[in-house]
Design a protein around this motif. Structure first.
Motif, PDB file in Angstrom:
ATOM      1  N   VAL A  33     -26.236 -20.889  27.056  1.00 24.93           N
ATOM      2  CA  VAL A  33     -25.938 -19.657  27.762  1.00 24.93           C
ATOM      3  C   VAL A  33     -26.743 -18.495  27.158  1.00 24.93           C
ATOM      4  O   VAL A  33     -27.259 -17.647  27.867  1.00 24.93           O
ATOM      5  CB  VAL A  33     -24.417 -19.372  27.705  1.00 24.93           C
ATOM      6  CG1 VAL A  33     -24.105 -17.978  28.179  1.00 24.93           C
ATOM      7  CG2 VAL A  33     -23.680 -20.382  28.556  1.00 24.93           C
ATOM      8  N   ARG A  34     -26.867 -18.510  25.844  1.00 22.82           N
ATOM      9  CA  ARG A  34     -27.629 -17.431  25.197  1.00 22.82           C
ATOM     10  C   ARG A  34     -29.102 -17.508  25.549  1.00 22.82           C
ATOM     11  O   ARG A  34     -29.812 -16.507  25.599  1.00 22.82           O
ATOM     12  CB  ARG A  34     -27.439 -17.496  23.676  1.00 22.82           C
ATOM     13  CG  ARG A  34     -26.212 -16.709  23.231  1.00 22.82           C
ATOM     14  CD  ARG A  34     -25.735 -17.104  21.858  1.00 22.82           C
ATOM     15  NE  ARG A  34     -26.700 -16.953  20.803  1.00 22.82           N
ATOM     16  CZ  ARG A  34     -26.736 -15.920  19.955  1.00 22.82           C
ATOM     17  NH1 ARG A  34     -25.888 -14.951  20.058  1.00 22.82           N
ATOM     18  NH2 ARG A  34     -27.635 -15.878  18.996  1.00 22.82           N
ATOM     19  N   CYS A  59     -28.869 -16.723  30.056  1.00 23.50           N
ATOM     20  CA  CYS A  59     -28.164 -15.685  30.813  1.00 23.50           C
ATOM     21  C   CYS A  59     -28.538 -14.273  30.363  1.00 23.50           C
ATOM     22  O   CYS A  59     -29.002 -14.062  29.248  1.00 23.50           O
ATOM     23  CB  CYS A  59     -26.667 -15.884  30.684  1.00 23.50           C
ATOM     24  SG  CYS A  59     -26.148 -17.460  31.347  1.00 23.50           S
ATOM     25  N   THR A  60     -28.308 -13.309  31.270  1.00 23.93           N
ATOM     26  CA  THR A  60     -28.577 -11.923  30.910  1.00 23.93           C
ATOM     27  C   THR A  60     -27.332 -11.252  30.343  1.00 23.93           C
ATOM     28  O   THR A  60     -27.416 -10.213  29.699  1.00 23.93           O
ATOM     29  CB  THR A  60     -29.060 -11.124  32.131  1.00 23.93           C
ATOM     30  OG1 THR A  60     -28.148 -11.334  33.206  1.00 23.93           O
ATOM     31  CG2 THR A  60     -30.438 -11.586  32.567  1.00 23.93           C
ATOM     32  N   ARG A  61     -26.169 -11.823  30.635  1.00 29.60           N
ATOM     33  CA  ARG A  61     -24.919 -11.250  30.135  1.00 29.60           C
ATOM     34  C   ARG A  61     -23.946 -12.402  29.942  1.00 29.60           C
ATOM     35  O   ARG A  61     -23.979 -13.372  30.703  1.00 29.60           O
ATOM     36  CB  ARG A  61     -24.351 -10.282  31.171  1.00 29.60           C
ATOM     37  CG  ARG A  61     -23.268  -9.359  30.687  1.00 29.60           C
ATOM     38  CD  ARG A  61     -23.346  -8.042  31.461  1.00 29.60           C
ATOM     39  NE  ARG A  61     -23.145  -8.245  32.895  1.00 29.60           N
ATOM     40  CZ  ARG A  61     -21.955  -8.173  33.497  1.00 29.60           C
ATOM     41  NH1 ARG A  61     -20.881  -7.901  32.810  1.00 29.60           N
ATOM     42  NH2 ARG A  61     -21.854  -8.363  34.791  1.00 29.60           N
ATOM     43  N   ILE A  62     -23.072 -12.321  28.922  1.00 27.63           N
ATOM     44  CA  ILE A  62     -22.212 -13.459  28.604  1.00 27.63           C
ATOM     45  C   ILE A  62     -20.755 -13.019  28.506  1.00 27.63           C
ATOM     46  O   ILE A  62     -20.442 -12.020  27.853  1.00 27.63           O
ATOM     47  CB  ILE A  62     -22.636 -14.121  27.277  1.00 27.63           C
ATOM     48  CG1 ILE A  62     -24.080 -14.624  27.387  1.00 27.63           C
ATOM     49  CG2 ILE A  62     -21.708 -15.283  26.926  1.00 27.63           C
ATOM     50  CD1 ILE A  62     -24.670 -15.064  26.079  1.00 27.63           C
ATOM     51  N   ASP A 111     -25.807  -8.221  25.971  1.00 28.42           N
ATOM     52  CA  ASP A 111     -27.079  -8.939  26.078  1.00 28.42           C
ATOM     53  C   ASP A 111     -26.943 -10.218  25.270  1.00 28.42           C
ATOM     54  O   ASP A 111     -26.134 -10.288  24.342  1.00 28.42           O
ATOM     55  CB  ASP A 111     -28.254  -8.040  25.638  1.00 28.42           C
ATOM     56  CG  ASP A 111     -28.552  -8.157  24.166  1.00 28.42           C
ATOM     57  OD1 ASP A 111     -29.335  -9.043  23.795  1.00 28.42           O
ATOM     58  OD2 ASP A 111     -27.953  -7.379  23.393  1.00 28.42           O
ATOM     59  N   PRO A 112     -27.694 -11.246  25.644  1.00 27.71           N
ATOM     60  CA  PRO A 112     -27.411 -12.581  25.103  1.00 27.71           C
ATOM     61  C   PRO A 112     -27.568 -12.663  23.586  1.00 27.71           C
ATOM     62  O   PRO A 112     -26.963 -13.530  22.964  1.00 27.71           O
ATOM     63  CB  PRO A 112     -28.429 -13.474  25.816  1.00 27.71           C
ATOM     64  CG  PRO A 112     -29.435 -12.569  26.407  1.00 27.71           C
ATOM     65  CD  PRO A 112     -28.758 -11.282  26.656  1.00 27.71           C
ATOM     66  N   GLN A 113     -28.379 -11.806  23.000  1.00 27.21           N
ATOM     67  CA  GLN A 113     -28.590 -11.937  21.560  1.00 27.21           C
ATOM     68  C   GLN A 113     -27.643 -11.043  20.749  1.00 27.21           C
ATOM     69  O   GLN A 113     -27.718 -11.021  19.522  1.00 27.21           O
ATOM     70  CB  GLN A 113     -30.052 -11.608  21.203  1.00 27.21           C
ATOM     71  CG  GLN A 113     -31.070 -12.509  21.891  1.00 27.21           C
ATOM     72  CD  GLN A 113     -30.778 -14.000  21.682  1.00 27.21           C
ATOM     73  OE1 GLN A 113     -30.319 -14.427  20.628  1.00 27.21           O
ATOM     74  NE2 GLN A 113     -31.025 -14.810  22.719  1.00 27.21           N
TER      75      GLN A 113
END
Lengths: 314, 287, 321
Positions: free
Chosen positions: A215-216, A219-222, A236-238
């Motif tokens: 997912v990280r 995706c742009t958002r989790i 943000d994914p990071q």
């Protein structure tokens, strides 16, 4: 967010066990008060372990399940209030790819029939050449149109499932663990395909997964779920996790590099049953930072850029 | 593995016939059906004209299987009897398959109070032997071909209702049904395009095997004088008429009995071959 | 050396789904056996556990040296004495590895009573001690439970307790965490690594997940389509994979800060036993394939940097490393 494509407001879903012989019916809240907005072109990941309600949320978002509370609106229209006929028309614009590529295709349908099913269901004519075009879009040879599902490999079947979901040019696709039953090399192929299609067709995705690493990457958002509720939204994914559960999930995701070995924390207690939720925070029993307050009061999801439902965020 | 030419059902009968079992059983069944249809053209005798001086004639060149107590040709009576047996049993099973599929599909698909009512009714019928259900019904409706058909049809109704319901319930939870719903499919589409086509295969096989049972049940009712009424011959009635002269003319009871036994055996054998032919994976292994 | 596998092949009927596997393993070491489904890793596990007759398989060539004794010519009863006592097997699915109608305690007791000849009380004491070591809360209560009353992670711990109960020297774990959630997987991996380090056991960990290999293993054997592709120390493999397949498999797992679109997977799919390609079996999917790959089977050759690879064109940086 000015004009979200999909807006879920305070969604809940309660399941009841059937009233059995000499057995009291029990009920569980599979999804608890979840709100989420998805803008056009976004790829939102929902991550959590089995039983966290992520698949139920996916079905609520597409009105495949009736919510026990809350509302779903798509492109400004409230789906929960739509009549069957209007909802059917709406389904041309929002579709789903399923986890199990083996049971998601009718064994009696040829591949061409499976890909053409959206047209049949909606009572639309199939444009000439559309099936071949769809098959080539998902990387399958046109000659496969006459095959039956049992003649295809798992990865090929999943490509058929994707072609079926894209047949009517939808705006929004829910991907329910589309790679969880596939080998890693095939998983990577399918993710690359899904990612390419998103960029080419300007799609909006809701991506359901148990794999935080995936997912990280994708995706742009989790959104992180635990026992039916959202515990954290990573803008943000990071972004570094703020909820101890997200941190645990991240520590349990192994990188393919021995230099990055994880120091495994001891999570001893069991996941509580959704039939019998604890009084306070659902994660309290497993949390390393738990206090008395966590066991008594349920923490609410905070506002702001990086919402988290924890009294003592990291 | 050939791509694109393999279907699970079409051609199953051809594949069943490609096995030795299937050929023998299919050959016999074809012969019986052929004889039943073309009986008037195949025999010089009438089934109902009596010829009393010639009663109880043993098998001879003129009467291959001998004659009965009224001097009628036994082979002719068995050939006409095949008409009664086959038509009664297949129409009866047709009734139970059609009604059973409707009831079972509706119960399995919609659930709720209707499903509970159907399940209770099916369980109640299930606890009586088919013969008892059929006997009671024939007693109510009176003997005769129509009564027998309906009685046998009702006797086997529970079996097909239960089978269809179980199939529908199992297939209903498959992901492809949910996928179809996610595309906007309504109840009708899902029921007729996904559930019933997938539920059909086991029902066809069960219907085949039940037809064999129905032939025995029809013969039993006929034996008790509750089936087709004289002078219309049926295998059961023929056997019944043979009991009085069991030692004088044993062929009258034995030969119709053999016809029943061989036909039922052939049906079961063919059903068996059909089960194998319908199994997708078995088909692929040979290909 | 506790375990030495030399040129192991497995035959089932007329097909040879596994051939030419070599590796060795010492006490206190974890060996990862990795590959996609159909690579032959589960078959290797069955061979090591002496369970091949169950699926009608046999070993036409090769040796399996356990503590110096070759297991291949052993009789079934000799193998049975070894299995459970010296060699323990942990299966993929904890739901089916336990008998649903027997209490947990009785199932674990059975192993030590059979293999160590313990009495009823001593066996139960040992079971409770083992369960406690595996951090199962209220071990004596759990002993009276039935499998369906426990979660998946708890059941897998019970299966591990059964494996340990005979006091084995070697544990073979076939995808022990595949059916479990990620946080539970992490716990099980933690338990297994601790056991190896503290008790000096040897562990063969079969997995398809390069992440698990990197986290837990000391040595790695990469299998592809029934043949050994590469065999290395874990740091060497992840630092400089020699076989293009190993590199591709590592590249299938997304890692921190990976650019979007850089995850591509491996084109095509693992061939089935019936349609193995000639030459190197990986050549149709290989980005590095050149002359000879499609018709000459690559020999397994040792690398100067340690380990071995079966490839005509190993990735650069290996020969002079």
């Amino acid at each position: 967010m000015p004009d979200p494509l999909l807006r879920l407001q305070n969604l809940s879903k309660r399941f009841e066990t059937p009233n059995g012989f000499l057995k009291k019916p029990r009920s569980m809240l599979a999804v608890r008060d979840v709100s989420l907005s998805i803008a056009r072109g976004e790829v939102v990941g929902v991550v959590g372990e089995s039983g966290c309600g992520k698949s139920t949320l996916a079905r609520l978002a597409l009105c495949l399940l009736e919510p026990s509370g809350g509302s779903v609106s798509f492109d400004g229209a409230d789906l929960t209030g739509l009549r069957a006929r209007e909802l059917r028309r709406m389904r041309q614009r929002m579709t789903m790819v399923f986890q199990d590529p083996y049971s998601s295709l009718d064994p009696r349908y040829r591949i061409a029939d499976a890909v053409a099913e959206p047209f049949a269901v909606q009572g639309l004519p199939v444009p000439a050449g559309r099936i071949a075009e769809l098959l080539s879009k998902v990387g399958l040879p046109a000659s496969m149109a006459d095959s039956y599902p049992h003649q295809l490999s798992g990865g090929q079947r999943q490509r058929v499932g994707i072609a079926r979901a894209l047949a009517l040019n939808p705006d929004f696709v829910v991907l329910d663990e589309p790679t969880a039953s596939l080998d890693v090399s095939i998983q990577a192929q399918i993710i690359a395909l899904i990612q390419g299609l998103q960029a080419d067709l300007g799609l909006t995705y809701l991506f359901i997964s148990h794999d935080l690493g995936l997912v990280r990457y994708f995706c742009t958002r989790i959104v992180v779920m635990y026992l039916g509720a959202v515990v954290e939204e990573l803008p943000d994914p990071q972004a570094a996790p703020r909820h101890p559960y997200t941190a645990t999930l991240l520590a349990s995701t192994f990188a393919p590099d021995p230099a990055e070995r994880k120091q495994l924390s001891e999570l001893t207690d069991e996941v509580p049953s959704a039939f019998d939720l604890p009084k306070g925070c659902a994660f309290a029993g497993r949390c390393p930072k738990v206090t008395e307050r966590c066991r008594v009061t349920v923490p609410q999801l905070s506002d702001g850029e990086h919402p988290v439902a924890c009294f003592y965020p990291l | 593995m050939k791509v694109g030419t393999f279907d699970t059902r079409s051609g199953a009968i051809a594949r069943a016939l490609a096995t030795p079992k299937g050929v023998i059983a299919g050959g016999w069944l074809f012969l019986v059906v052929f004889v039943a249809i073309f009986a008037p053209y195949l025999t010089p005798y009438d089934y109902d004209i009596q010829n009393l001086p010639n009663a109880f004639a043993p098998p001879s060149a003129a009467h291959w299987l001998g004659t009965d107590e009224f001097g009628r040709d036994l082979l002719t009576r068995i050939m006409y009897g095949a008409r009664t047996s086959l038509s009664v049993s297949s129409v009866a099973i047709g009734i139970s398959v059609f009604c059973g599929m409707c009831l079972g599909a509706a119960a399995g698909f919609f659930g709720g109070w209707f499903d509970r009512a159907v399940t209770v009714a099916v369980d109640l019928t299930w606890s009586f032997p088919e013969i008892l259900v059929a006997l009671i019904l024939v007693a109510i409706m009176g003997p005769g071909v129509t009564g027998t058909m309906i009685a046998i049809g009702v006797a086997y109704l529970a079996q097909f209702t239960r089978l269809t319901r179980a199939q529908i319930m199992a297939i209903k939870s498959e992901t492809f049904v949910e996928a179809s719903r996610s595309l906007g499919a309504g109840h009708g589409y899902i029921l007729f395009r996904h559930l019933l086509p997938n539920a059909l295969t086991p029902v066809i096989v069960a219907a085949m095997l039940a037809t064999g049972d129905a032939i025995i049940l029809e013969a039993t009712l006929g034996f008790f004088g509750l089936g087709a009424q004289p002078p219309t011959p049926s295998w059961g009635a023929l056997m019944s008429s043979g009991t009085a002269q069991l030692f004088k003319a044993p062929w009258i009871i034995i030969l119709p009995g053999v016809a029943v036994a061989v036909t039922v055996f052939a049906i079961n054998l063919f059903g068996d071959a059909l089960v194998r032919a319908l199994d997708v994976r078995a088909g692929l292994r040979e290909a | 050396m506790l375990l030495r596998v030399e040129n192991l092949s497995v035959q089932i009927g007329s097909i040879t789904p596994l051939e030419g596997v070599n590796f060795d393993l010492d006490k206190g070491e974890i060996l990862g056996l990795v590959g996609e489904s159909g690579s032959g890793k589960s078959l290797t596990a069955l061979a090591l556990a002496g369970l091949l007759p169950l699926i009608g398989g046999r070993i036409p060539t090769g040796r399996l040296l356990f503590d110096g004794a070759d297991m291949v010519p052993m009789s079934r009863s000799q193998l049975r004495a070894l299995r459970g006592r010296k060699i323990a097997f942990v299966t993929q699915n904890p739901m089916t590895a336990l008998d649903p109608v027997q209490r947990i305690g009785d199932q674990v007791d059975f192993v030590s009573r059979t293999h160590l000849g313990l009495g009823r009380k001593a066996a139960r004491a040992r079971t409770v001690e083992l369960l406690t070591q595996l951090r199962i809360p209220q071990a004596d209560t759990i002993c009276n439970a039935y499998p369906h009353q426990l979660s998946g992670g708890m059941k897998q711990r019970i299966v591990i307790a059964m494996a340990l109960s005979g006091d084995p020297e070697l544990i073979i774990a076939d995808e022990p965490t595949t059916a479990l959630d990620v946080t539970v997987q992490a716990q099980i991996i933690q338990i297994l690594t601790t056991l190896v380090r503290e008790r000096g056991l040897a562990l063969v960990l079969i997995t398809h997940d390069m992440g698990v290999v990197a986290q837990a293993c000391d040595k790695v054997v990469v299998l592809y389509a029934g043949r050994l592709a590469e065999q290395r120390q874990v740091n060497a493999l992840f630092g400089r994979p020699a076989h293009p397949y190993s590199a591709a498999l590592i590249g299938c797992i997304p890692r921190e800060g990976m650019a979007p679109g850089s995850l591509v997977g491996i084109p095509g799919a693992v061939p089935s036993v019936a349609s193995y390609p000639t030459g190197c079996r990986f050549h149709p999917r290989c980005t590095n394939a050149g002359a000879g790959c499609s018709d000459i089977v690559p020999e397994l050759r040792s690398l100067d940097a340690g380990g071995a690879v079966a490839c005509h064109y190993p990735l650069p940086g290996i020969e002079n490393a």
